[in-house]
Scaffold this motif. Structure first.
Motif, PDB file in Angstrom:
ATOM      1  N   ALA A   6       0.852  -1.184   0.000  1.00 37.43           N
ATOM      2  CA  ALA A   6       0.000   0.000   0.000  1.00 37.43           C
ATOM      3  C   ALA A   6       0.894   1.242   0.000  1.00 37.43           C
ATOM      4  N   ALA A   7       0.551   2.221  -0.824  1.00 34.69           N
ATOM      5  CA  ALA A   7       1.367   3.427  -0.957  1.00 34.69           C
ATOM      6  C   ALA A   7       1.124   4.389   0.198  1.00 34.69           C
ATOM      7  N   ILE A   8       2.231   4.896   0.737  1.00 37.12           N
ATOM      8  CA  ILE A   8       2.190   5.900   1.799  1.00 37.12           C
ATOM      9  C   ILE A   8       3.023   7.080   1.307  1.00 37.12           C
ATOM     10  N   ALA A   9       2.400   8.233   1.150  1.00 35.92           N
ATOM     11  CA  ALA A   9       3.121   9.424   0.712  1.00 35.92           C
ATOM     12  C   ALA A   9       3.790  10.077   1.920  1.00 35.92           C
ATOM     13  N   ILE A  10       4.965  10.623   1.679  1.00 33.86           N
ATOM     14  CA  ILE A  10       5.715  11.340   2.701  1.00 33.86           C
ATOM     15  C   ILE A  10       5.992  12.734   2.150  1.00 33.86           C
ATOM     16  N   VAL A  11       5.483  13.759   2.824  1.00 26.11           N
ATOM     17  CA  VAL A  11       5.678  15.141   2.380  1.00 26.11           C
ATOM     18  C   VAL A  11       6.514  15.849   3.433  1.00 26.11           C
ATOM     19  N   ASP A  12       7.808  16.033   3.121  1.00 24.95           N
ATOM     20  CA  ASP A  12       8.730  16.681   4.055  1.00 24.95           C
ATOM     21  C   ASP A  12       9.828  17.346   3.243  1.00 24.95           C
ATOM     22  N   ASP A  13      10.190  18.566   3.592  1.00 22.32           N
ATOM     23  CA  ASP A  13      11.206  19.291   2.831  1.00 22.32           C
ATOM     24  C   ASP A  13      12.630  18.872   3.181  1.00 22.32           C
ATOM     25  N   LEU A  28       7.522  -1.498   7.324  1.00 22.23           N
ATOM     26  CA  LEU A  28       6.162  -1.943   7.631  1.00 22.23           C
ATOM     27  C   LEU A  28       5.521  -2.659   6.441  1.00 22.23           C
ATOM     28  N   ALA A  29       6.349  -3.003   5.438  1.00 17.41           N
ATOM     29  CA  ALA A  29       5.896  -3.670   4.214  1.00 17.41           C
ATOM     30  C   ALA A  29       4.931  -2.792   3.416  1.00 17.41           C
ATOM     31  N   LEU A  30       5.174  -1.481   3.464  1.00 16.06           N
ATOM     32  CA  LEU A  30       4.389  -0.508   2.717  1.00 16.06           C
ATOM     33  C   LEU A  30       5.309   0.178   1.720  1.00 16.06           C
ATOM     34  N   ARG A  31       4.730   0.834   0.743  1.00 15.06           N
ATOM     35  CA  ARG A  31       5.506   1.466  -0.324  1.00 15.06           C
ATOM     36  C   ARG A  31       5.552   2.974  -0.111  1.00 15.06           C
ATOM     37  N   PRO A  32       6.723   3.514   0.287  1.00 14.76           N
ATOM     38  CA  PRO A  32       6.841   4.959   0.480  1.00 14.76           C
ATOM     39  C   PRO A  32       6.987   5.697  -0.847  1.00 14.76           C
ATOM     40  N   ILE A  33       6.346   6.847  -0.949  1.00 17.52           N
ATOM     41  CA  ILE A  33       6.493   7.741  -2.095  1.00 17.52           C
ATOM     42  C   ILE A  33       6.777   9.117  -1.498  1.00 17.52           C
ATOM     43  N   ALA A  34       7.986   9.633  -1.731  1.00 14.62           N
ATOM     44  CA  ALA A  34       8.424  10.861  -1.066  1.00 14.62           C
ATOM     45  C   ALA A  34       8.242  12.094  -1.939  1.00 14.62           C
ATOM     46  N   PHE A  35       7.840  13.190  -1.301  1.00 15.79           N
ATOM     47  CA  PHE A  35       7.647  14.480  -1.950  1.00 15.79           C
ATOM     48  C   PHE A  35       8.335  15.551  -1.108  1.00 15.79           C
ATOM     49  N   SER A  36       8.995  16.497  -1.768  1.00 19.13           N
ATOM     50  CA  SER A  36       9.722  17.536  -1.044  1.00 19.13           C
ATOM     51  C   SER A  36       8.871  18.754  -0.715  1.00 19.13           C
ATOM     52  N   SER A  37       7.642  18.802  -1.244  1.00 18.55           N
ATOM     53  CA  SER A  37       6.769  19.941  -0.945  1.00 18.55           C
ATOM     54  C   SER A  37       5.305  19.520  -1.080  1.00 18.55           C
ATOM     55  N   ASP A  47      -3.741  11.893  -9.404  1.00 17.80           N
ATOM     56  CA  ASP A  47      -4.359  10.804 -10.166  1.00 17.80           C
ATOM     57  C   ASP A  47      -4.320   9.462  -9.446  1.00 17.80           C
ATOM     58  N   ARG A  48      -3.339   9.290  -8.557  1.00 15.35           N
ATOM     59  CA  ARG A  48      -3.196   8.022  -7.832  1.00 15.35           C
ATOM     60  C   ARG A  48      -2.926   8.322  -6.372  1.00 15.35           C
ATOM     61  N   LEU A  49      -3.980   8.474  -5.623  1.00 22.04           N
ATOM     62  CA  LEU A  49      -3.840   8.820  -4.206  1.00 22.04           C
ATOM     63  C   LEU A  49      -3.291   7.651  -3.408  1.00 22.04           C
ATOM     64  N   PRO A  50      -2.397   7.933  -2.480  1.00 23.15           N
ATOM     65  CA  PRO A  50      -1.901   6.882  -1.590  1.00 23.15           C
ATOM     66  C   PRO A  50      -2.963   6.549  -0.550  1.00 23.15           C
ATOM     67  N   PHE A  51      -2.720   5.461   0.187  1.00 27.46           N
ATOM     68  CA  PHE A  51      -3.622   5.108   1.280  1.00 27.46           C
ATOM     69  C   PHE A  51      -3.556   6.157   2.385  1.00 27.46           C
ATOM     70  N   GLY A  72      -9.053  19.106   1.932  1.00 24.83           N
ATOM     71  CA  GLY A  72     -10.479  19.229   2.259  1.00 24.83           C
ATOM     72  C   GLY A  72     -11.240  19.988   1.192  1.00 24.83           C
ATOM     73  N   ARG A  73     -10.669  21.100   0.715  1.00 24.72           N
ATOM     74  CA  ARG A  73     -11.337  21.890  -0.343  1.00 24.72           C
ATOM     75  C   ARG A  73     -11.543  21.071  -1.611  1.00 24.72           C
ATOM     76  N   ARG A  74     -10.571  20.234  -1.914  1.00 23.86           N
ATOM     77  CA  ARG A  74     -10.654  19.416  -3.132  1.00 23.86           C
ATOM     78  C   ARG A  74     -11.479  18.143  -2.935  1.00 23.86           C
ATOM     79  N   GLY A  75     -11.912  17.899  -1.722  1.00 25.50           N
ATOM     80  CA  GLY A  75     -12.692  16.698  -1.443  1.00 25.50           C
ATOM     81  C   GLY A  75     -11.874  15.427  -1.529  1.00 25.50           C
ATOM     82  N   ILE A  76     -10.583  15.520  -1.247  1.00 25.07           N
ATOM     83  CA  ILE A  76      -9.685  14.367  -1.317  1.00 25.07           C
ATOM     84  C   ILE A  76      -9.681  13.674   0.040  1.00 25.07           C
TER      85      ILE A  76
END
Length: 125
Positions: A6-13, A28-37, A47-51, A72-76
């Protein structure tokens, strides 16, 4: 624990924090996807929201709290976990009102992260 991969996004600069959290998520046997901002996360993940998404509270540009508001504004609907190294009075409450499921203080332990992420069949709070 969450389904394997399951994809877990990480947003940290901070690159070192992103790497450390990525290793923790992978343990934790999860798939990290990192973002700098927050802005990059919104552009690339629409298009592909993480869990779940781990959001640093203190980001340059769009802050973690502003990212929660924008989701919240985008209803995500995504399980948002806010992490911070320095908590100011009232911050936890503002984040939870803005849609965060969990608010954690750095450093984050493996057990605390596992509990915060939960499982895909758990209802979001």
């Amino acid at each position: 624990m969450s389904e394997p991969g399951a994809a877990i996004a990480i947003v940290d600069d901070d690159e070192l924090v992103r790497r450390a959290l990525s290793r923790l998520v992978a343990s934790l046997a999860l798939r990290p996807i990192a973002f700098s901002s927050a802005e990059t996360f919104l552009l690339e993940a629409q298009d592909r929201l993480p869990f779940a998404v781990l959001i640093d509270l203190h980001l340059p540009g769009m802050t973690g709290l502003e990212l929660l508001d924008e989701l919240g504004r985008r209803g995500i609907a995504v399980r948002a976990i806010v992490i911070t190294g320095s908590e100011q009075e009232g911050t936890r409450e503002r984040c939870l009102r803005a849609g965060a499921a969990v608010f954690l203080t750095k450093p984050v332990s493996r057990d605390a992260l596992a509990a915060a992420i939960g499982t895909p069949d758990e209802p979001m709070s």
